[in-house]
Design an enzyme around this catalytic site. Structure first.
Site, PDB file in Angstrom:
ATOM      1  N   MET A   1      42.966  39.495  44.882  1.00 18.00           N
ATOM      2  CA  MET A   1      42.561  39.856  43.536  1.00 18.00           C
ATOM      3  C   MET A   1      41.048  39.923  43.455  1.00 18.00           C
ATOM      4  SD  MET A   1      45.017  37.809  40.934  1.00 18.00           S
ATOM      5  CE  MET A   1      46.742  38.260  40.778  1.00 18.00           C
ATOM      6  N   CYS A   2      40.551  41.024  42.927  1.00 23.39           N
ATOM      7  CA  CYS A   2      39.117  41.231  42.702  1.00 23.39           C
ATOM      8  C   CYS A   2      38.368  41.484  44.008  1.00 23.39           C
ATOM      9  CB  CYS A   2      38.484  40.060  41.961  1.00 23.39           C
ATOM     10  SG  CYS A   2      39.316  39.607  40.439  1.00 23.39           S
ATOM     11  N   ARG A   3      37.228  42.105  43.863  1.00 23.37           N
ATOM     12  CA  ARG A   3      36.249  42.304  44.926  1.00 23.37           C
ATOM     13  C   ARG A   3      34.892  41.995  44.307  1.00 23.37           C
ATOM     14  NH1 ARG A   3      38.509  42.490  49.814  1.00 23.37           N
ATOM     15  NH2 ARG A   3      39.320  40.701  48.634  1.00 23.37           N
ATOM     16  N   ASN A  41      41.781  47.281  41.567  1.00 26.20           N
ATOM     17  CA  ASN A  41      40.959  46.373  40.751  1.00 26.20           C
ATOM     18  C   ASN A  41      40.445  47.145  39.537  1.00 26.20           C
ATOM     19  OD1 ASN A  41      40.824  43.971  42.716  1.00 26.20           O
ATOM     20  ND2 ASN A  41      40.179  45.700  43.990  1.00 26.20           N
TER      21      ASN A  41
END
Length: 312
Positions: A1-3, A41
């Site tokens: 999850m997320c970058r 994302n």
């Protein structure tokens, strides 16, 4: 999850870090190449930067952007932020902002929201407090009851002041309290990871923190890389198309400046904090990363340690 990513070095346009780089953060919002959990994302994004001069304006309605104790753009300057709840590719203002704003220190993130959390821009990283910018790549299962854990229980006032209803906001509340008390960033992040992992073993806790001079990060459950350039360093969830990226070992703490990068197994970072304040200042010259295996028996003792370091 997320970058997410952080940059320290000579001032560059935000576009060079976010939108112009092949396989960079902009592209990672819809086509991440190394993300272990989730495939897109698109639940918002944010960018924080440190002004390099008196004419640099803050984003998000004047959030940050004023010179700190060392003057505009100097060490101690408070960062500005620009955050949105739309996918990064859907924001029509970003291209002009990214083209015209330059900074020597940047932290940015694209979000894949944890189910049941706030969906507006208040939950988009980076979070800010004083000179600090913070981001979290990961998730905490059953996070709404994490504050009930005796070792992690925040003060009621801190809990009520949470910026958003999400796991990242709670983690930032726990970290921010200790940063405000003057504890070193490396110690704060290492102890927080191990304390949360002790009660939520499947949590993914990749943190990214900067004060505009040093980047402190953890790898715990997802990917993390860094790249040294001439008088510059970038730390990111995954590499862009440039050469020279190095992978951070799993279960590690990273401390980086433009002059040096150091990685330390989280268990060693915790042990260092038991014998004295953990220093977030990297040594002169780069040090190679070291492989680190998960050590659950070490993590089990973390809540007691974290509780002892709580401020009244």
């Amino acid at each position: 999850m997320c970058r997410h990513l952080a940059y320290l070095g000579p001032p560059v346009p935000l576009a060079r870090l976010l939108t112009e780089t092949r396989h960079g953060l902009y592209e990672q919002s819809w086509a991440p190449r190394r993300q272990r959990h989730g495939t897109v994302n698109a639940d918002g994004f944010g960018v924080g930067w440190y002004p390099d001069g008196p004419d640099c304006a803050g984003g998000e309605g004047g959030e940050g952007g004023e010179g700190g104790p060392d003057g505009p753009g100097g060490h101690g300057a408070h960062p500005a932020r620009y955050r949105r709840a739309v996918p990064i590719w859907a924001d029509g203002n970003l291209p002009d902002l990214a083209r015209t704003i330059r900074s020597h220190a940047v932290l940015a993130a694209v979000r894949d929201a944890t189910a049941g959390t706030t969906q507006d821009e208040s939950a988009a990283a980076p979070y800010a407090d004083g000179p600090w910018l913070f981001s979290h790549n990961g998730s905490v299962p059953d996070w709404t009851r994490l504050a009930d854990e005796p070792a992690l229980r925040p003060a009621p006032a801190d809990l009520l002041a949470m910026e958003a209803r999400c796991d990242t906001a709670l983690l930032w509340t726990l970290a921010r309290t200790r940063l405000r008390s003057g504890q070193p960033a490396g110690r704060v992040l290492a102890e927080l990871v191990l304390a949360v992992a002790a009660v939520r073993p499947s949590a993914r806790l990749n943190f990214l923190l900067t004060d505009g001079r040093t980047v402190t990060a953890t790898r715990f459950g997802d990917t993390l890389w860094y790249r040294r350039g001439e008088d510059a360093v970038t730390v990111a969830s995954e590499p862009d198309a440039a050469e020279g990226w190095c992978e951070v070992p799993e279960d590690s703490l990273l401390v980086a400046t433009p002059a040096a990068v150091r990685t330390t197994p989280l268990a060693e970072a915790r042990a260092a904090s038991l014998t004295g304040p953990f220093s977030a200042d990297p040594p002169v010259g780069p040090a190679p990363g070291r492989d680190a295996a998960r050590v659950p028996e070490t993590a089990v003792a973390a809540p007691e340690l974290f509780e002892r370091t709580r401020t009244p």
